[in-house]
Design an enzyme around this catalytic site. Sequence first.
Site, PDB file in Angstrom:
ATOM      1  N   GLU A 171      16.481  -4.533  10.517  1.00 38.37           N
ATOM      2  CA  GLU A 171      15.602  -5.121   9.731  1.00 38.37           C
ATOM      3  C   GLU A 171      15.413  -4.230   8.374  1.00 38.37           C
ATOM      4  OE1 GLU A 171      12.479  -3.506  13.011  1.00 38.37           O
ATOM      5  OE2 GLU A 171      14.781  -3.784  12.685  1.00 38.37           O
ATOM      6  N   CYS A 174       9.429   0.177  10.928  1.00 33.27           N
ATOM      7  CA  CYS A 174       9.703  -1.092  10.275  1.00 33.27           C
ATOM      8  C   CYS A 174       8.752  -2.000   9.808  1.00 33.27           C
ATOM      9  CB  CYS A 174      10.964  -1.537  10.991  1.00 33.27           C
ATOM     10  SG  CYS A 174      12.386  -0.652  10.998  1.00 33.27           S
TER      11      CYS A 174
END
Length: 139
Positions: free
Chosen positions: A70, A99
Site C-alpha cells: 500500500e 501504513c
Amino acid sequence: MNKQQKYDIAYLRMAAEWAKLSYCERKKVGSLIVKDNAIISDGYNGTPSGYLNKCEDENGDTQWFVLHAEANAILKVAKSTQSAHGATLYITLSPCKECSKLIIQSGIKRVVYRDKYKDTSGVDFLEEYGIEVMQIKDI
C-alpha cells in the site's frame, strides 16, 4: 450480491494477481487504489526502485528497507497527477499501523482487504479515524 460487492471481489482478485509480482519470498502482498471506478495506482511489497530485489535477510526475516504494497501504491499516486482523495484501497493483507497513517494522509476513505495481519492496530486506527474497513476472505 450487489454491484459494489462484485467490484470489491474483482479488484481484490486483481490485487492478488499483482502480489505475484513481488520478489519477497516470505509474504507477497498486492494492492490497488481505485477512484471513480478506475484503477489509479497499484503496488506490491518490495525494495525501493533500482535496489537489489532481495526482501529477506539470511535468517528469512524481512529487511528493514522493504516497502509495503500500500505504501508503494500511495507513493506512486504521489508521483502522478492523480489524487487518492476519496479512493478505495484494495489490499491482500490488512494494513500495518505505519501504513495506516499513510492511508489516512493520502485521503483514502475505504479499505478492502483479504487476509488479516497479525497486528490489527493498523485496522483499529483506520476505523477509529472513520475510514470504512472491510474484509473479504473467500475470493
